[in-house]
Design a protein around this motif. Sequence first.
Motif, PDB file in Angstrom:
ATOM      1  N   THR A  53       0.823  -1.203   0.000  1.00 52.41           N
ATOM      2  CA  THR A  53       0.000   0.000   0.000  1.00 52.41           C
ATOM      3  C   THR A  53       0.865   1.263   0.000  1.00 52.41           C
ATOM      4  O   THR A  53       0.702   2.145  -0.846  1.00 52.41           O
ATOM      5  N   SER A  54       1.798   1.297   0.922  1.00 50.47           N
ATOM      6  CA  SER A  54       2.580   2.523   1.026  1.00 50.47           C
ATOM      7  C   SER A  54       3.457   2.706  -0.208  1.00 50.47           C
ATOM      8  O   SER A  54       3.620   3.814  -0.694  1.00 50.47           O
ATOM      9  N   SER A 113       1.267   4.109  -2.990  1.00 46.33           N
ATOM     10  CA  SER A 113       0.805   5.480  -2.810  1.00 46.33           C
ATOM     11  C   SER A 113       1.946   6.473  -3.002  1.00 46.33           C
ATOM     12  O   SER A 113       1.781   7.518  -3.617  1.00 46.33           O
ATOM     13  N   GLU A 134      -3.582  10.036   6.966  1.00 43.91           N
ATOM     14  CA  GLU A 134      -4.422   8.901   7.362  1.00 43.91           C
ATOM     15  C   GLU A 134      -5.404   9.310   8.445  1.00 43.91           C
ATOM     16  O   GLU A 134      -6.518   8.827   8.508  1.00 43.91           O
ATOM     17  N   ASN A 169     -14.362   1.743  -4.385  1.00 44.53           N
ATOM     18  CA  ASN A 169     -13.212   2.031  -3.536  1.00 44.53           C
ATOM     19  C   ASN A 169     -12.133   0.984  -3.765  1.00 44.53           C
ATOM     20  O   ASN A 169     -12.422  -0.199  -3.783  1.00 44.53           O
ATOM     21  N   PRO A 187      -8.898   0.167  -1.871  1.00 45.07           N
ATOM     22  CA  PRO A 187      -8.090   0.564  -0.724  1.00 45.07           C
ATOM     23  C   PRO A 187      -6.588   0.468  -0.987  1.00 45.07           C
ATOM     24  O   PRO A 187      -5.827   1.281  -0.472  1.00 45.07           O
ATOM     25  N   LYS A 189      -5.619   3.482  -2.340  1.00 48.64           N
ATOM     26  CA  LYS A 189      -6.275   4.572  -1.613  1.00 48.64           C
ATOM     27  C   LYS A 189      -7.035   5.462  -2.593  1.00 48.64           C
ATOM     28  O   LYS A 189      -6.947   6.687  -2.535  1.00 48.64           O
ATOM     29  N   SER A 190      -7.712   4.842  -3.534  1.00 49.78           N
ATOM     30  CA  SER A 190      -8.379   5.657  -4.534  1.00 49.78           C
ATOM     31  C   SER A 190      -9.860   5.336  -4.572  1.00 49.78           C
ATOM     32  O   SER A 190     -10.261   4.195  -4.394  1.00 49.78           O
ATOM     33  N   SER A 192     -10.006  11.374  -4.449  1.00 47.42           N
ATOM     34  CA  SER A 192      -9.624  11.036  -3.079  1.00 47.42           C
ATOM     35  C   SER A 192      -8.186  11.428  -2.787  1.00 47.42           C
ATOM     36  O   SER A 192      -7.692  11.236  -1.683  1.00 47.42           O
ATOM     37  N   LYS A 193      -7.467  11.968  -3.804  1.00 43.87           N
ATOM     38  CA  LYS A 193      -6.097  12.414  -3.595  1.00 43.87           C
ATOM     39  C   LYS A 193      -6.036  13.928  -3.414  1.00 43.87           C
ATOM     40  O   LYS A 193      -5.020  14.470  -3.001  1.00 43.87           O
TER      41      LYS A 193
END
Lengths: 294, 236
Positions: free
Chosen positions: B39-40, B43, B88, B165, B167, B170-171, B205-206
Motif C-alpha cells: 500500500t505505502s 501510494s 491517514e 473504492n 483501498p 487509496k483511490s 480522493s487524492k
Amino acid sequence: MQEFKTYHPIVNFFYFACVTAITCFYMHPVFTLTSLVCGIAYAVMTGKAASARLAFLVILPIIPVSAVLNSLFNHGGMTILGYFSDGNPLTAESIVYGAASGAMIAAVISFFLSYSKIITSDKFIYIFGKAIPSLSLIFSMVINLIPRLAKKAKEISDGQRGLAPNKKSTLFSKLKTSFRVMSILVTWSLEDAVDTADSMKSRGYGLSKRSAYSNFVFDKRDATVTAAMAFLLLYTLIGICSKGIDYVYFPSFKINGATPYAVSVFISYFLLCATPIIIESCEAIRWKFLRQKI
Amino acid sequence: MKKYLSAAIIFVIAAVIASAWFVSRPSTVPSETNEIPSTSDVSIDNTTSAEEKPDVKGDTDKQANSREEAVTEPSVPQTEQKPKEITESANTDENTADTHKCTLSVRCDTAVANISRLTPEKAEIIPKDGVIYSKREVTFNVGESVFNVLLREMKLNRIHFEFENTPIYKSAYVEGIANLYEFDCGELSGWVYRVNGSFPNYGCSKYAVNDGDVIEWIYTCDLGNDVGGRNVYTEE
C-alpha cells in the motif's frame, strides 16, 4: 403421474425450451414467480420426496442469498434504505433485483430437475441424433455422467470393503481406501468411454444411411398439446414484444398496471408453464372416474 | 508399485497447493520496516509520478515531449495544483466539521442537453434544470479530500451516490450520483470534478481541499470536452 413423459419427445422438449428460455431472458417479476411456482410444483410431481427436499433446502434458499449478495455489490436505485460502513447506499431496488434474479436461477434449476426425469437420453438422442449426432451423444453422456459415477463409486467401495472386512479403519487407511476407489473409478471411466465409443461406432451411429429404431409416434394427442402450447407461446411473446407488459428494476422498480390485457398475458404464460401439471391432473381425474365406474 | 500411487498423488497435490500459495503470497522482500508494504509503496509511487508529470496520461513515447510542453508552453490557462498526500488521520466525523469552508455543487447539464441518449427511465429522473446539488458553502476538516466532502454532503442530503473504492491504491472512483451513472449518456460519459475552474489530473480522493476552494462535480458526455476539460485524445 408420468403422463407427460409418454408424450412425443418433441412435445416434451418444446415445453422445456419455451419455459426455460422465457424464464432466462424475461425477468418480469410475475413471470419469474409463475415459473418458480410451476417449476417447483412439477419437479416435486416428477421427483417426489428427493426433489422436494432439494427444492426447499437448496433451490429456494438461492433467493435470499442472491438478494443479500446483490445488495452488497449493486447500489443503484432511488430508494435509499441505509448506508454501508464504506459509504455506499443500501437500496430497495438492489434487494428486489437480487431476489428476482435468484428466483430466476431457482426456477431454471427446478425446471431442469424435471427435465432430467422427463427427457431421458434416448429421447434426447432421438430428437438431435440426426442433426448433430456426436454432440447429442456427448451431451446425453455428460448429463448422465455424475449419477453414473456416483453409482459406480458406491459399487467399487462396496467391493473394496468386501475384500478386507475386518480391517481397522484409521484415518490413513480410510484415505488410502478412498484414493484406491478414486483410482479404480478413473480407470473404469476411461475404459468405459473407449468401450462406448467403439460400441457406437460398430453399430454405425451417425452414418447417414442408417436408421434407428424408435417407438415414438406423433399422434393426435401430441398435435393438440403442441398447438395449444404454440398458441400460448405466441400470445405471450406478442404481449412481451408489444410492451403490453413491461418492467423496470432501475432506477426505480416499476411494472405496468394490471390491465385486462396484461392479466391475459400472465394467464397465458401460467397455462404454458403449467401444461404438464394440467395434463397430469386431467389424467389423475380421469383415472378416478374410471375407477368409480368399476 | 501401486501402493505408492496414493502417496504420489498426495505429494503432487500438496506440491501444487504449496506452489500456488507461494506464488499468490505478496513478496516480503522490501517489507522489513513497513507494516503494509504494498500500500505505502504504491501510494508513494502515485504521488511522485503525479508531481513529476501531471500532464502525461497514456502515450509512453510522448512522455518526454509533453513534459517539456507543460514547462515551456503555458497556453493552458489552468493552474495545476500538486496533489497532497491525504493524511491517514483525517477526521471525517460528520459532527466535528469546524470553520473550514469550501463550495460544492453537483450538476448534470450535459445529460439534460443530451437527454435523447439516456434511457427513458433515466431521462425521467434527472433534474430538468441540471442541478442535483445546488451551489452552497460546506464545512470540512483539515486533510479531507474532495471525495470525503462529496460523500458526506450526499449522505447528509440523502442523495443517491455510488463509488468504487480501491483501498490498496487509496483511490475512490465516483460511478454515479443521483442514479445518473457513468456510461448512461453514451460511452464517453461519466462524472468529473473541477476545483477553482481547473480539472485536476488525479483522483478525487487524492485532492486535499483548501479553504475557500470551489468544487464542482460535473457530468460529461464526451470525456470532459463538453464541459471545458481536456483529455489525452484531444490534447495535441
